[in-house]
Design a protein around this motif. Structure first.
Motif, PDB file in Angstrom:
ATOM      1  N   PHE A 194      41.926  26.496  37.417  1.00  0.00           N
ATOM      2  CA  PHE A 194      41.051  27.394  37.442  1.00  0.00           C
ATOM      3  C   PHE A 194      40.091  27.374  36.332  1.00  0.00           C
ATOM      4  O   PHE A 194      40.578  27.177  35.153  1.00  0.00           O
ATOM      5  N   ASP A 195      38.842  27.607  36.225  1.00  0.00           N
ATOM      6  CA  ASP A 195      37.869  27.879  35.299  1.00  0.00           C
ATOM      7  C   ASP A 195      38.230  28.876  34.012  1.00  0.00           C
ATOM      8  O   ASP A 195      38.402  28.804  33.038  1.00  0.00           O
ATOM      9  N   ASP A 196      38.502  30.062  34.848  1.00  0.00           N
ATOM     10  CA  ASP A 196      38.900  31.340  34.109  1.00  0.00           C
ATOM     11  C   ASP A 196      39.702  32.263  34.754  1.00  0.00           C
ATOM     12  O   ASP A 196      39.279  32.591  35.730  1.00  0.00           O
ATOM     13  N   PRO A 197      41.086  32.409  34.191  1.00  0.00           N
ATOM     14  CA  PRO A 197      41.854  33.272  34.954  1.00  0.00           C
ATOM     15  C   PRO A 197      41.706  34.738  35.011  1.00  0.00           C
ATOM     16  O   PRO A 197      41.930  35.242  36.044  1.00  0.00           O
ATOM     17  N   GLN A 198      40.920  35.233  34.238  1.00  0.00           N
ATOM     18  CA  GLN A 198      40.198  36.659  34.107  1.00  0.00           C
ATOM     19  C   GLN A 198      39.266  36.822  35.387  1.00  0.00           C
ATOM     20  O   GLN A 198      39.532  37.629  36.333  1.00  0.00           O
ATOM     21  N   ALA A 199      38.640  35.757  35.957  1.00  0.00           N
ATOM     22  CA  ALA A 199      37.546  35.817  36.975  1.00  0.00           C
ATOM     23  C   ALA A 199      38.506  35.696  38.122  1.00  0.00           C
ATOM     24  O   ALA A 199      38.086  36.512  39.265  1.00  0.00           O
ATOM     25  N   VAL A 200      39.337  34.997  38.000  1.00  0.00           N
ATOM     26  CA  VAL A 200      40.381  35.060  39.631  1.00  0.00           C
ATOM     27  C   VAL A 200      40.879  36.210  39.913  1.00  0.00           C
ATOM     28  O   VAL A 200      40.943  36.906  40.977  1.00  0.00           O
ATOM     29  N   VAL A 201      41.562  37.068  38.571  1.00  0.00           N
ATOM     30  CA  VAL A 201      42.031  38.518  39.050  1.00  0.00           C
ATOM     31  C   VAL A 201      40.887  39.382  39.395  1.00  0.00           C
ATOM     32  O   VAL A 201      41.017  40.091  40.193  1.00  0.00           O
ATOM     33  N   ASP A 202      39.692  39.044  38.553  1.00  0.00           N
ATOM     34  CA  ASP A 202      38.570  40.102  39.095  1.00  0.00           C
ATOM     35  C   ASP A 202      38.166  40.052  40.565  1.00  0.00           C
ATOM     36  O   ASP A 202      38.075  41.183  40.973  1.00  0.00           O
ATOM     37  N   ARG A 203      37.988  38.927  40.791  1.00  0.00           N
ATOM     38  CA  ARG A 203      37.704  38.628  42.304  1.00  0.00           C
ATOM     39  C   ARG A 203      38.404  39.105  43.389  1.00  0.00           C
ATOM     40  O   ARG A 203      38.316  39.803  44.454  1.00  0.00           O
ATOM     41  N   LEU A 204      40.004  39.033  42.972  1.00  0.00           N
ATOM     42  CA  LEU A 204      40.950  39.336  44.010  1.00  0.00           C
ATOM     43  C   LEU A 204      40.885  40.827  44.031  1.00  0.00           C
ATOM     44  O   LEU A 204      41.205  41.473  45.048  1.00  0.00           O
ATOM     45  N   GLU A 205      40.722  41.456  42.650  1.00  0.00           N
ATOM     46  CA  GLU A 205      40.724  42.950  42.846  1.00  0.00           C
ATOM     47  C   GLU A 205      39.488  43.370  43.632  1.00  0.00           C
ATOM     48  O   GLU A 205      39.717  44.377  44.266  1.00  0.00           O
ATOM     49  N   ASP A 206      38.377  42.946  43.318  1.00  0.00           N
ATOM     50  CA  ASP A 206      37.266  43.338  44.136  1.00  0.00           C
ATOM     51  C   ASP A 206      37.395  43.165  45.567  1.00  0.00           C
ATOM     52  O   ASP A 206      36.846  44.004  46.558  1.00  0.00           O
ATOM     53  N   ALA A 207      38.191  42.262  46.137  1.00  0.00           N
ATOM     54  CA  ALA A 207      38.655  42.162  47.448  1.00  0.00           C
ATOM     55  C   ALA A 207      39.749  43.173  48.153  1.00  0.00           C
ATOM     56  O   ALA A 207      40.123  43.118  48.990  1.00  0.00           O
ATOM     57  N   GLY A 208      40.414  43.818  46.976  1.00  0.00           N
ATOM     58  CA  GLY A 208      40.986  45.139  47.426  1.00  0.00           C
ATOM     59  C   GLY A 208      42.418  44.567  47.432  1.00  0.00           C
ATOM     60  O   GLY A 208      43.608  45.162  47.899  1.00  0.00           O
ATOM     61  N   LEU A 209      42.923  43.442  46.599  1.00  0.00           N
ATOM     62  CA  LEU A 209      44.273  43.145  46.299  1.00  0.00           C
ATOM     63  C   LEU A 209      44.872  43.268  45.232  1.00  0.00           C
ATOM     64  O   LEU A 209      44.167  43.195  44.239  1.00  0.00           O
ATOM     65  N   GLN A 210      46.140  43.839  45.175  1.00  0.00           N
ATOM     66  CA  GLN A 210      46.789  43.949  43.943  1.00  0.00           C
ATOM     67  C   GLN A 210      47.088  42.417  43.351  1.00  0.00           C
ATOM     68  O   GLN A 210      47.165  41.525  44.215  1.00  0.00           O
ATOM     69  N   VAL A 211      47.281  42.108  42.189  1.00  0.00           N
ATOM     70  CA  VAL A 211      47.318  40.885  41.753  1.00  0.00           C
ATOM     71  C   VAL A 211      48.438  40.626  40.832  1.00  0.00           C
ATOM     72  O   VAL A 211      49.005  41.689  39.954  1.00  0.00           O
ATOM     73  N   LEU A 212      49.473  39.761  40.942  1.00  0.00           N
ATOM     74  CA  LEU A 212      50.765  39.731  40.364  1.00  0.00           C
ATOM     75  C   LEU A 212      50.533  38.223  39.669  1.00  0.00           C
ATOM     76  O   LEU A 212      50.549  37.137  40.478  1.00  0.00           O
ATOM     77  N   LEU A 213      50.805  38.154  38.664  1.00  0.00           N
ATOM     78  CA  LEU A 213      50.663  36.719  38.044  1.00  0.00           C
ATOM     79  C   LEU A 213      51.836  36.186  37.413  1.00  0.00           C
ATOM     80  O   LEU A 213      52.755  36.926  36.760  1.00  0.00           O
ATOM     81  N   THR A 214      52.187  35.037  37.479  1.00  0.00           N
ATOM     82  CA  THR A 214      53.064  34.125  36.924  1.00  0.00           C
ATOM     83  C   THR A 214      52.705  32.876  36.540  1.00  0.00           C
ATOM     84  O   THR A 214      51.832  32.369  36.945  1.00  0.00           O
ATOM     85  N   ALA A 215      53.190  32.679  35.059  1.00  0.00           N
ATOM     86  CA  ALA A 215      52.521  31.373  34.269  1.00  0.00           C
ATOM     87  C   ALA A 215      53.477  30.994  33.677  1.00  0.00           C
ATOM     88  O   ALA A 215      54.469  31.434  33.319  1.00  0.00           O
TER      89      ALA A 215
END
Length: 353
Positions: A194-215
């Motif tokens: 991914f180019d930007d992990p923050q953008a990933v989280v923002d887009r998924l939240e905008d779609a109504g999803l809770q986000v759980l991150l593992t790294a």
């Protein structure tokens, strides 16, 4: 002897270890400290010995590997095993060639050329999924399955939804699991996801999803609150319940897919098994190239809108056509151990298939 270098190796071998012990075989597990591998061995109550530390850089890998192989050689000379097995199997193949044991190497990663160059020439038998792209020659045996079906086949794994409470989710909440890679493995050099992990989280939240991150390693500070706390043995329960999984790592994407959770794999490195899970079963969607970030996010949002039965039916077909890999691992190990004359390697023509 079974050698462990990575958390995924623990998952792959834990059921064969239990089966072999139950059948009365002597099983000895040796590990190199790597991430959560030792924690998993302890969590699954697998007897083991740690014989080398972790490599903190590619530059230190050679020294750690040399120490690891020397100590494994000493143990092998004392134990005199019939078979030494591993995933990747560089150390296993080298040590077996010096002790008269037979080496059985499992592998599914075509682009890991450093590992295959160092290990394959010394291995006796190399077992790969049938979708593995490379022809290794007479040493190779193939099977219709994936590494992940050694521990996530329904004969071996039943998801436990109580994990949702552990991570602070209600049963009715839609959520995505996002897996970020460290990109420091020898076969990851020069690649990215991914180019930007923050953008990933923002887009998924905008779609109504809770986000759980593992790294692997530490995510950006701004995303620290998205990391979840649970036992490493519970990750697969979480993948099974997720609405979608976005992963820079192939293993996590494949784990989700075989569990029937649609997986978006953002990584320029395709493999035989990721390609098959996409082309044959439609459970994984791979993206690379300059637009991989945007295209992967678009797909993640769209698959959540599909009926849940879509993924269930696709997984059912996969399970009908692919095997319980634990059975295959145990059968291969027993065949090689029982047909090997004491102190001698097995000719190619006599290897079990």
């Amino acid at each position: 002897m079974i050698t462990i270098q990575h958390p995924g190796h623990v998952h792959f071998f834990r059921n064969p270890i239990a089966e072999l012990n139950a059948r009365g075989h002597d099983v000895h597990v040796f590990a190199r400290e790597s991430g959560v591998a030792v924690r998993l061995l302890e969590a699954y109550d697998i007897d083991h010995e740690v014989v080398a530390g972790d490599a903190d850089s590619l530059a230190s890998l050679a020294a750690v590997q040399a120490t690891y192989e020397l100590r494994l050689l000493r143990r092998a000379r004392r134990l005199d095993p019939d078979v030494i097995t591993a995933i990747g199997g560089v150390a296993a193949a080298h040590v077996a060639s010096l002790t008269g044991a037979t080496s059985l190497v499992f592998y599914d990663t075509e682009h890991a050329t450093l590992i295959t160059t160092l290990g394959y020439p010394f291995a006796d038998v190399i077992a790969t999924p049938a979708c593995y792209r490379d022809d290794i020659g007479p040493k190779q045996v193939t099977y219709p399955g994936y590494h992940e079906l050694a521990y996530l086949h329904p004969e071996r794994f039943t998801p436990d939804s109580t994990v949702l409470e552990e991570v602070g989710l209600a049963p009715e909440e839609s959520f995505a699991v996002v897996r970020l890679s460290s990109w420091d493995a020898s076969h990851d050099v020069g690649h990215g996801g991914f180019d930007d992990p923050q953008a990933v989280v923002d887009r998924l939240e905008d779609a109504g999803l809770q986000v759980l991150l593992t790294a692997e390693g530490e995510p950006p500070d701004a995303l620290a609150s998205y990391r979840f706390e649970t036992s490493p043995t519970r990750l697969h329960d979480l993948l099974a319940d997720a609405d979608v999984v976005l992963s820079e790592g192939a293993t996590t994407a494949a784990e989700a897919a075989v569990l029937g959770t649609p997986a978006v794999y953002v990584n320029p490195l395709s493999l035989g098994y990721t390609t098959e899970l996409e082309a044959e079963y439609g459970l994984l969607f791979g993206y690379d190239g300059d637009a991989r970030h945007a295209r992967g996010l678009d797909k993640a949002v769209s698959v959540v809108e599909e009926p849940a039965d879509t993924w269930r039916r696709r997984r059912d077909r996969l399970l009908a056509e692919r095997i319980d890999v634990t059975d295959y691992v145990v059968r291969q190990l027993e065949t090689l151990a029982q047909t090997r004359p004491a102190g001698r390697s097995i000719p190619a023509a006599d290897r079990g298939h």
